[in-house]
Design a protein around this motif. Structure first.
Motif, PDB file in Angstrom:
ATOM      1  N   VAL A   5       0.838  -1.204   0.000  1.00  0.00           N
ATOM      2  CA  VAL A   5       0.000   0.000   0.000  1.00  0.00           C
ATOM      3  C   VAL A   5       0.868   1.248   0.000  1.00  0.00           C
ATOM      4  O   VAL A   5       0.630   2.213  -0.736  1.00  0.00           O
ATOM      5  N   LEU A  23       1.033   4.091  -2.893  1.00  0.00           N
ATOM      6  CA  LEU A  23       0.796   5.506  -2.611  1.00  0.00           C
ATOM      7  C   LEU A  23       1.980   6.355  -3.057  1.00  0.00           C
ATOM      8  O   LEU A  23       1.812   7.438  -3.624  1.00  0.00           O
ATOM      9  N   GLU A  34      -7.308  13.556  -0.825  1.00  0.00           N
ATOM     10  CA  GLU A  34      -7.336  12.209  -1.391  1.00  0.00           C
ATOM     11  C   GLU A  34      -6.255  11.337  -0.757  1.00  0.00           C
ATOM     12  O   GLU A  34      -6.501  10.167  -0.435  1.00  0.00           O
ATOM     13  N   ARG A  91      -7.361  10.431   2.672  1.00  0.00           N
ATOM     14  CA  ARG A  91      -8.389   9.382   2.638  1.00  0.00           C
ATOM     15  C   ARG A  91      -7.758   8.017   2.385  1.00  0.00           C
ATOM     16  O   ARG A  91      -8.116   7.023   3.024  1.00  0.00           O
ATOM     17  N   ARG A  92      -6.784   7.976   1.445  1.00  0.00           N
ATOM     18  CA  ARG A  92      -6.127   6.704   1.173  1.00  0.00           C
ATOM     19  C   ARG A  92      -5.312   6.237   2.374  1.00  0.00           C
ATOM     20  O   ARG A  92      -5.278   5.031   2.676  1.00  0.00           O
ATOM     21  N   THR A 152      -7.642   4.844   4.833  1.00  0.00           N
ATOM     22  CA  THR A 152      -8.083   3.521   4.397  1.00  0.00           C
ATOM     23  C   THR A 152      -7.018   2.469   4.678  1.00  0.00           C
ATOM     24  O   THR A 152      -7.313   1.367   5.170  1.00  0.00           O
TER      25      THR A 152
END
Length: 524
Positions: free
Chosen positions: A21, A25, A264, A267-268, A271
């Protein structure tokens, strides 16, 4: 004292890992930066191309804004220009026949009305596609207006006396200055609105002859040059204001875009953090269940509860299994603690503790390990220190981690100094100093990060999880304290944790025994 660990990716639901992840990113952030750079280069190329195709050397959007500024100025000053024209026409009656004065006034008023009407149509047009046509119309009507004003010169050809000449020259100068001030944002319109007046004035005064007329004829082109210079300065000021506004709009747009990208990314990240938390919560349960069985059965086999082993190797294997299970359980606990600290969900169970007694208990627990490595622990405690309002489990974990690291990275025959005392502002501190290999200054931020490992630590001690110091720092921060790590190569490492004065509990004064009440006989 340093921290080393082996880096292991952590799975995060559906085959994803935390590292995967993070890598994704980071890759998306890099691609976004590349796109932004390309977008910026493309914008610059478009601006240069627009400047090359523009009539004024500026961006076409600026040309439209400058023309719109001229139209607004002209429309708002129409009434003023008409009032000045009427006043001038009224004064002309003193030297001209009424019909000539009225005709001149009517001609100038008509041109002013046409200019105002054309400016209003340009403003109402909204989006402008062919700016060149509008600029030609503006220049034409300004030229006609200037010609109408300049017609005052032949009408006054028969005037005599300095007063009439002064009035004529003043009227022409005022008209030229008014046109320059109102049309400064469009230089071609300035030229069209002032050159006819200047040319007519120079020709008239040269034809008239005489010293005064010659001087005025010389002053007229000088005045025109000054007006052109003034118009250029006003044009540059208007253009600079538009550029500043465009830059501000671009900055606001970039800020909004950066805010959107940040939202954004946040938010990622949230998450990914939720996925990590779910993974830790799930895997901790899934790992603890078999670990309990592994630890229990391996301990039974290691202690030979149901009988001795036929082969001593089996007992050694059971001991290794039990040690590995304990290590894995400690690693899981550290991961959970770090996850709770990072998520802000670590709850402190605060109570009054004695920092000296707690540190001494931790030293006693690790004394045997230090002796096996030939390491001497020297302690220096401040006497009669008041209690500290803190979480005993958290503080104990902090001290144990610091002492374990010091023992781990101190060579054979080394020394560890353990100090508990007062800070300058009335707080309390714990200091752990070892004589290990030390940490390079540039690697200190690395070992303080999660899963960080130093280059020298890999050569001098066994690898660890790399979570000890981050957990220590997080627990100290939760108490409002301070964490300081100092290290020099081949001199050792010092770690100091301090607790603020607000957590030090002031000792209460001893209670005074109440005086015994007098008996009835003593009271009389």
């Amino acid at each position: 004292m340093a921290v080393t660990e082996s880096h292991h990716p952590i799975g995060v639901g559906s085959g994803w890992s935390v590292e995967a992840v993070r890598s994704r990113l980071a890759a998306e952030a890099t691609h976004e930066a590349v796109r932004e750079k390309r977008r910026g280069v493309g914008q610059k190329v478009r601006e240069v191309r627009e400047r090359l195709t523009s009539t004024s050397g500026t961006r076409p959007a600026f040309d439209v804004e400058l023309a719109r500024l001229y139209a607004h100025n002209r429309l708002s000053a129409t009434n003023v220009a008409m009032a000045l024209t009427i006043i001038a026409g009224g004064l002309l009656v003193l030297w001209l026949p009424p019909f000539a004065a009225v005709a001149w006034t009517a001609a100038v008023l008509a041109t002013q009305l046409v200019i105002g009407r054309l400016a209003g149509r340009f403003i109402d047009a909204g989006e402008v596609r062919t700016l060149g046509g509008w600029l030609h119309r503006f220049a034409l009507v300004e030229f006609l207006s200037a010609t109408a004003v300049a017609c005052l010169v032949p009408l006054t050809a028969g005037w005599a006396g300095h007063g009439s000449l002064v009035f004529l020259f003043s009227a022409l100068v005022v008209a030229a200055v008014l046109v320059t001030a109102l049309a400064a944002s469009v230089p071609t319109v300035v030229y069209a609105g002032t050159l006819p007046i200047t040319a007519m004035a120079v020709g008239f005064f040269l034809a008239r002859g005489g010293a005064t007329a010659t001087h005025v004829a010389i002053l007229a082109p000088l005045a025109q040059i000054c007006l052109i210079f003034l118009g250029r300065r006003l044009f540059q000021s208007s253009l600079l204001a538009l550029q500043f506004r465009a830059e501000m709009d671009a900055l606001v747009g970039e800020l909004e875009r950066a805010t959107a990208i940040s939202e954004e990314a946040r938010r990622r990240a949230e998450t990914a953090n939720v996925a990590k938390s779910r993974f830790l919560a799930t895997m901790s349960h899934e790992l603890r269940t078999p670990l309990n069985a592994i630890l229990g059965f391996s301990e039974v086999m290691k202690n030979e509860v149901f009988g001795t082993h036929a082969n001593q190797t089996y007992k050694d294997y059971a001991s290794d299994i039990h040690t590995s299970g304990e290590h894995l359980l400690n690693l899981i606990n550290e991961l959970l603690d770090l996850s709770r600290i990072e998520a802000g969900r670590y709850e402190l169970n605060e109570e009054a503790i004695n920092l000296v007694h707690l540190v001494e208990d931790c030293r006693h627990l690790l004394k045997l390990r230090a002796q096996n490595r030939g390491i001497e622990i020297r302690e220096l405690y401040e006497p009669q220190m008041p209690r500290l309002w803190a979480d005993e489990r958290a503080v104990r974990q902090v001290v144990l981690n610091l002492l374990s690291n010091a023992i781990k990275f101190t060579p054979q025959g080394g020394e560890i100094r353990l100090t508990v005392g007062w800070t300058d502002d009335g707080g309390q501190y714990v200091s752990v100093v070892d004589t290990g290999p030390g940490i390079p200054e540039e690697e200190i931020p690395v070992v303080l990060s999660s899963f960080g490992q130093g280059s020298l630590a890999l050569k001098t001690a066994e690898q660890g999880a790399g979570l000890g110091l981050p957990i220590v720092k997080g627990l100290v921060d939760l108490h409002g304290g301070n964490f300081v790590l100092k290290s020099k190569l081949r001199e050792g490492t010092e770690v100091v944790i301090t607790f603020p004065p607000s957590r030090v509990m002031d000792p209460l004064p001893p209670m005074q025994e109440p005086a015994a009440a007098p008996s009835l006989r003593e009271a009389g």
